[in-house]
Design a protein around this motif. Structure first.
Motif, PDB file in Angstrom:
ATOM      1  N   UNK A 124      58.069  30.525  21.150  1.00 31.54           N
ATOM      2  CA  UNK A 124      56.857  31.605  20.742  1.00 31.54           C
ATOM      3  C   UNK A 124      56.333  31.115  19.242  1.00 31.54           C
ATOM      4  N   UNK A 125      57.196  30.831  18.416  1.00 32.22           N
ATOM      5  CA  UNK A 125      56.775  30.878  17.151  1.00 32.22           C
ATOM      6  C   UNK A 125      56.223  29.376  16.779  1.00 32.22           C
ATOM      7  N   UNK A 126      57.100  28.378  17.508  1.00 34.85           N
ATOM      8  CA  UNK A 126      56.637  26.921  17.156  1.00 34.85           C
ATOM      9  C   UNK A 126      56.213  26.413  18.390  1.00 34.85           C
ATOM     10  N   UNK A 127      54.908  26.446  18.802  1.00 36.13           N
ATOM     11  CA  UNK A 127      54.291  25.923  19.896  1.00 36.13           C
ATOM     12  C   UNK A 127      54.280  24.462  20.072  1.00 36.13           C
ATOM     13  N   UNK A 128      53.601  23.933  18.868  1.00 35.24           N
ATOM     14  CA  UNK A 128      53.542  22.660  18.871  1.00 35.24           C
ATOM     15  C   UNK A 128      54.687  21.719  18.587  1.00 35.24           C
ATOM     16  N   UNK A 199      49.593  36.520  21.591  1.00 34.53           N
ATOM     17  CA  UNK A 199      49.839  35.352  20.985  1.00 34.53           C
ATOM     18  C   UNK A 199      48.858  34.343  20.683  1.00 34.53           C
ATOM     19  N   UNK A 200      47.702  34.599  21.392  1.00 33.52           N
ATOM     20  CA  UNK A 200      46.612  33.771  21.078  1.00 33.52           C
ATOM     21  C   UNK A 200      45.822  34.063  19.894  1.00 33.52           C
ATOM     22  N   UNK A 201      45.841  35.193  19.348  1.00 29.87           N
ATOM     23  CA  UNK A 201      44.881  35.898  18.419  1.00 29.87           C
ATOM     24  C   UNK A 201      45.282  35.133  16.955  1.00 29.87           C
ATOM     25  N   UNK A 202      44.312  34.969  16.056  1.00 27.67           N
ATOM     26  CA  UNK A 202      44.329  34.384  14.670  1.00 27.67           C
ATOM     27  C   UNK A 202      45.409  35.397  13.848  1.00 27.67           C
ATOM     28  N   UNK A 203      45.288  36.608  14.025  1.00 23.28           N
ATOM     29  CA  UNK A 203      46.199  37.498  13.388  1.00 23.28           C
ATOM     30  C   UNK A 203      47.588  37.171  13.618  1.00 23.28           C
ATOM     31  N   UNK A 204      47.867  37.172  14.819  1.00 24.70           N
ATOM     32  CA  UNK A 204      49.198  36.790  15.161  1.00 24.70           C
ATOM     33  C   UNK A 204      49.827  35.432  14.469  1.00 24.70           C
ATOM     34  N   UNK A 205      48.784  34.332  14.728  1.00 30.74           N
ATOM     35  CA  UNK A 205      49.289  33.173  14.041  1.00 30.74           C
ATOM     36  C   UNK A 205      49.506  33.203  12.534  1.00 30.74           C
ATOM     37  N   UNK A 206      48.613  34.301  11.706  1.00 30.88           N
ATOM     38  CA  UNK A 206      48.957  34.383  10.558  1.00 30.88           C
ATOM     39  C   UNK A 206      50.122  35.146  10.237  1.00 30.88           C
ATOM     40  N   UNK A 207      50.420  36.079  11.057  1.00 35.42           N
ATOM     41  CA  UNK A 207      51.473  37.150  11.027  1.00 35.42           C
ATOM     42  C   UNK A 207      52.767  36.168  11.048  1.00 35.42           C
ATOM     43  N   UNK A 208      53.048  35.338  12.204  1.00 32.60           N
ATOM     44  CA  UNK A 208      54.069  34.503  12.479  1.00 32.60           C
ATOM     45  C   UNK A 208      54.328  33.325  11.022  1.00 32.60           C
ATOM     46  N   UNK A 209      53.220  32.996  10.548  1.00 27.90           N
ATOM     47  CA  UNK A 209      53.163  32.192   9.504  1.00 27.90           C
ATOM     48  C   UNK A 209      53.716  32.709   8.154  1.00 27.90           C
ATOM     49  N   UNK A 210      53.324  34.130   7.899  1.00 30.48           N
ATOM     50  CA  UNK A 210      53.638  34.831   6.565  1.00 30.48           C
ATOM     51  C   UNK A 210      55.323  35.117   6.898  1.00 30.48           C
ATOM     52  N   UNK A 211      55.744  35.471   8.189  1.00 29.42           N
ATOM     53  CA  UNK A 211      57.115  35.764   8.480  1.00 29.42           C
ATOM     54  C   UNK A 211      57.833  34.448   8.169  1.00 29.42           C
ATOM     55  N   UNK A 212      57.212  32.954   8.598  1.00 27.53           N
ATOM     56  CA  UNK A 212      58.164  32.069   8.342  1.00 27.53           C
ATOM     57  C   UNK A 212      58.371  31.743   7.005  1.00 27.53           C
ATOM     58  N   UNK A 213      57.479  31.844   6.145  1.00 30.08           N
ATOM     59  CA  UNK A 213      57.576  31.660   4.702  1.00 30.08           C
ATOM     60  C   UNK A 213      58.343  32.840   4.121  1.00 30.08           C
TER      61      UNK A 213
END
Length: 283
Positions: A124-128, A199-213
């Motif tokens: 979920x968090x690291x699709x690539x 999980x396809x939204x830009x807000x979800x991507x930004x949220x996950x990126x924020x959580x990671x850092x």
């Protein structure tokens, strides 16, 4: 090209024009040879140059003890990943991934299967990176005839996520903890709002990126601090009341579970990201 150091029959160290060490691989490259002897360029399969001296020393230690076939496999996986991910990958990946894949195949051959408790979250968090992990498992199967379980694709993915992080580039166990923290905080938000993520939204991507850092700072004990944003936090608390109440739940959880106290700045940005990803009060 002269041999500077012999690591095993297939791997030697040479010096480039700037007198920097290069690790050179090829089947039987050092057979019946000694330091100072010339090597046949036609026998060379791969040449590695590590920019960091400490990484270079660790790499030489690894390649001296891992079969040539695995090192060539790892190089092919990393080359594929660099093309697909398109981000800078720390040289430490050559060390950690080679050791991991070699040991994973060895364990699996002995009937030992290690389960990945965070597999679903890694997907979920690291699709690539998980896609790279899947391709790596396919490449391992092609070369070794060993079909590793999907859990290994998840573990391999974490190696690539870790190699993109600036902090602790050779501590994959920290990456596992970071992913666990991301899972926990993501679930708190999910259940607090009784929702499913888009999980396809830009807000979800930004949220996950924020959580990671954020999770990276938590694990490395580095609190995010800037100039006081008290006035802005007061405004955000009023505008995004539900999101801020959720952040207070997260703050309590982090103190109890990790002895980590959220700063006002962290509460501010976390509130904004939660408000956006939940589409609550964010007109």
């Amino acid at each position: 090209m002269q041999i500077h150091k012999i690591l095993n029959n297939n791997v030697v160290v040479v010096l480039d024009e700037q007198e920097k060490e290069q690790v050179v691989m090829g089947r039987g490259l050092a057979f019946k040879k000694k330091c100072g002897d010339e090597i046949d360029p036609a026998q060379i399969d791969k040449v590695f140059t590590m920019s960091n001296p400490d990484t270079n020393n660790k790499f030489q230690e690894i390649v001296a003890n891992i079969p040539l076939e695995y090192m060539l496999l790892v190089e092919d996986i990393i080359t594929y990943a660099k093309t697909h991910i398109g981000k800078k990958i720390n040289d430490s990946i050559y060390i950690s991934l080679a050791d991991h894949i070699f040991m994973s195949v060895k364990r699996f051959s002995e009937g030992i299967v290690v389960k990945n408790a965070l597999l679903w979250d890694i997907k979920r968090f690291y699709k690539d990176e998980f896609y790279i992990g899947q391709k790596a498992v396919e490449m391992i199967a092609q070369r070794t005839k060993i079909i590793l379980p999907e859990d290994e694709a998840g573990f391999i993915a974490l190696h690539f996520v870790n190699a993109q992080m600036e902090e602790n580039p050779d501590k994959v166990e920290d990456m596992y903890t970071i992913t666990k923290v991301m899972q926990e905080l993501s679930n708190i938000v999910k259940y607090y709002f009784n929702m499913e993520y888009d999980e396809d939204s830009v807000y979800y991507y930004r949220f996950v990126t924020h959580l990671k850092f954020f999770a990276q700072r938590l694990v490395t004990k580095k609190t995010y601090q800037e100039e006081s944003e008290d006035d802005l936090l007061d405004i955000i608390k009023m505008k995004y009341k539900n999101a801020y109440e959720c952040v207070k739940v997260i703050k309590k959880f982090l103190v109890e579970q990790y002895d980590y106290l959220l700063s006002d700045e962290e509460m501010l940005y976390l509130t904004i990201h939660i408000a956006r990803v939940t589409n609550k009060n964010c007109g």
